[in-house]
Design a protein around this motif. Structure first.
Motif, PDB file in Angstrom:
ATOM      1  N   ILE A 241       0.841  -1.200   0.000  1.00  0.00           N
ATOM      2  CA  ILE A 241       0.000   0.000   0.000  1.00  0.00           C
ATOM      3  C   ILE A 241       0.874   1.246   0.000  1.00  0.00           C
ATOM      4  CG2 ILE A 241      -1.878  -1.118   1.269  1.00  0.00           C
ATOM      5  CD1 ILE A 241      -0.933   0.484   3.729  1.00  0.00           C
ATOM      6  N   ASN A 242       0.284   2.371  -0.383  1.00  0.00           N
ATOM      7  CA  ASN A 242       0.932   3.667  -0.263  1.00  0.00           C
ATOM      8  C   ASN A 242       0.699   4.165   1.166  1.00  0.00           C
ATOM      9  OD1 ASN A 242       1.291   6.565  -0.191  1.00  0.00           O
ATOM     10  ND2 ASN A 242       1.299   6.552  -2.427  1.00  0.00           N
ATOM     11  N   PHE A 243       1.770   4.237   1.960  1.00  0.00           N
ATOM     12  CA  PHE A 243       1.595   4.531   3.385  1.00  0.00           C
ATOM     13  C   PHE A 243       1.033   5.927   3.623  1.00  0.00           C
ATOM     14  CE2 PHE A 243       3.144   6.162   7.472  1.00  0.00           C
ATOM     15  CZ  PHE A 243       2.526   5.247   8.316  1.00  0.00           C
ATOM     16  N   GLN A 244       1.423   6.904   2.812  1.00  0.00           N
ATOM     17  CA  GLN A 244       0.929   8.269   3.001  1.00  0.00           C
ATOM     18  C   GLN A 244      -0.579   8.337   2.782  1.00  0.00           C
ATOM     19  OE1 GLN A 244       3.324  10.750   0.443  1.00  0.00           O
ATOM     20  NE2 GLN A 244       4.883  11.062   2.033  1.00  0.00           N
ATOM     21  N   GLU A 245      -1.066   7.636   1.749  1.00  0.00           N
ATOM     22  CA  GLU A 245      -2.509   7.613   1.500  1.00  0.00           C
ATOM     23  C   GLU A 245      -3.236   6.884   2.632  1.00  0.00           C
ATOM     24  OE1 GLU A 245      -3.125   5.895  -2.306  1.00  0.00           O
ATOM     25  OE2 GLU A 245      -2.241   7.584  -3.406  1.00  0.00           O
TER      26      GLU A 245
ATOM     27  N   ASP B 241      -2.240   6.535   5.746  1.00  0.00           N
ATOM     28  CA  ASP B 241      -2.199   7.335   6.965  1.00  0.00           C
ATOM     29  C   ASP B 241      -3.220   8.471   6.907  1.00  0.00           C
ATOM     30  OD1 ASP B 241      -1.073   8.106   9.535  1.00  0.00           O
ATOM     31  OD2 ASP B 241      -0.182   9.802   8.483  1.00  0.00           O
ATOM     32  N   GLY B 242      -3.419   9.058   5.721  1.00  0.00           N
ATOM     33  CA  GLY B 242      -4.428  10.101   5.576  1.00  0.00           C
ATOM     34  C   GLY B 242      -5.828   9.571   5.853  1.00  0.00           C
ATOM     35  N   LEU B 243      -6.081   8.335   5.384  1.00  0.00           N
ATOM     36  CA  LEU B 243      -7.383   7.714   5.625  1.00  0.00           C
ATOM     37  C   LEU B 243      -7.589   7.427   7.113  1.00  0.00           C
ATOM     38  CD1 LEU B 243      -9.899   6.472   4.244  1.00  0.00           C
ATOM     39  CD2 LEU B 243      -8.633   4.325   4.094  1.00  0.00           C
ATOM     40  N   VAL B 244      -6.557   6.866   7.767  1.00  0.00           N
ATOM     41  CA  VAL B 244      -6.662   6.538   9.190  1.00  0.00           C
ATOM     42  C   VAL B 244      -6.784   7.806  10.038  1.00  0.00           C
ATOM     43  CG1 VAL B 244      -5.481   5.431  11.140  1.00  0.00           C
ATOM     44  CG2 VAL B 244      -5.410   4.378   8.885  1.00  0.00           C
ATOM     45  N   ARG B 245      -6.111   8.871   9.608  1.00  0.00           N
ATOM     46  CA  ARG B 245      -6.195  10.145  10.338  1.00  0.00           C
ATOM     47  C   ARG B 245      -7.637  10.650  10.390  1.00  0.00           C
ATOM     48  NH1 ARG B 245      -2.142  14.098  10.994  1.00  0.00           N
ATOM     49  NH2 ARG B 245      -0.862  12.978   9.475  1.00  0.00           N
TER      50      ARG B 245
END
Length: 317
Positions: free
Chosen positions: A218-222, A224-228
């Protein structure tokens, strides 16, 4: 009684605060404001190093070596130790401690802020971290390439418990999800505040982190944005979190950009698309929680997300 001017009293309070932050240990003034707490108990130092299971060929990264209590023990076990220290006084103390010994040639000191420094290659990381940098350093470590074998790190007790928290725990949060996505995390032992000099105000714990190799696709930045978004308010439902005005504006902006980049005709009304998106994200996070309970594997969850995305794409045509 003479009156004290407001400016003078402010300066007095400032000096008192500085005195509280600076504690003298063995002739050195330690600044507790930047997390300078030396681990003084040799039994705990030895236990931490044993948990790292170091090999004679290992290169070890240590952050915040202080006066070198742990560094000297690491030099005896490993091929090389790279110590990252911000305080020039402690750098001099560290060099003085190994000067004239066979260990001196195995020590490399990097001076500066570890968060602003490119990490070198290393096999293992063993550190009594300044607690202020715990979260950013953990993710800097997990996103570091090439992969390291393991990290044994000292954290504030609450932070350590958040790292290892499971779904349903009160401490389960965005930190728990992201860390356990990228690594296996184990709580090793508790360390009392009296084992440090000067003692911190909080209790501590030692945690072992082993990065997953290969990492999840997965793309970690994407991610992390979703989890945020989902954890911005713990008591909110997922539907409410995604329907807030700020999140809807962000989603619409990203949707328009996506359509423009991929030459897709965008919908004039974004609200229906967003409602379906909220439903699919709720479904996806249900799969993620099931994954944490080991009922489904991660690839199944990723496949479910891709199916959801294909459904969303079909609604746009």
């Amino acid at each position: 009684m003479p009156k004290i001017k407001a400016g003078a009293s402010g300066r007095c309070r400032e000096r008192q605060q500085q005195r509280r932050e600076l504690k003298s240990v063995g002739g050195l003034m330690f600044n507790t404001g930047i997390g300078q707490h030396v681990l003084k108990n040799p039994l705990i130092v030895n236990s931490i190093i044993d948990k790292a299971a170091l090999r004679p060929t290992d290169v070890v990264l240590e952050v915040g070596p202080g006066t070198g209590n742990m560094t000297v023990k690491l030099l005896e076990k490993a091929k090389k130790v790279i110590a990252c220290e911000l305080d020039l006084r402690l750098v001099a103390e560290l060099h003085k401690r190994v000067q004239g010994t066979p260990l001196a040639s195995k020590l490399q000191v990097m001076v500066g802020d570890v968060l602003k420094t490119d990490l070198p290659f290393f096999d293992a990381c063993v550190a009594n971290l300044p607690y202020q940098i715990s979260s950013p350093f953990v993710f800097k470590l997990l996103l570091h390439r090439p992969f390291f074998r393991c990290a044994v790190l000292m954290f504030q007790r609450e932070f350590a418990l958040r790292l290892v928290a499971k779904p349903g725990d009160k401490l389960y949060c965005r930190l728990s999800i992201n860390t356990q996505l990228l690594a296996r995390v184990d709580h090793l032992m508790k360390v009392g505040k009296n084992n440090f000099r000067p003692p911190p105000k909080v209790e501590s714990s030692v945690v072992r982190i082993e990065p997953k190799n290969p990492p999840p696709p997965i793309n970690f930045q994407e991610w992390d944005g979703l989890v945020r978004i989902t954890f911005v308010r713990k008591n909110k439902t997922l539907s409410a979190a995604f329907k807030s005005s700020a999140v809807q504006q962000l989603l619409e902006k990203n949707y328009r950009i996506h359509c423009s980049v991929h030459n897709i005709v965008s919908r004039k009304c974004f609200c229906c698309f967003n409602n379906l998106f909220c439903f699919k994200m709720s479904l996806y996070f249900l799969f993620c929680f099931i994954y944490h309970y080991k009922i489904l594997n991660f690839e199944h969850s990723i496949g479910s997300l891709k199916d959801s995305m294909s459904c969303l794409t079909s609604t746009r045509t």
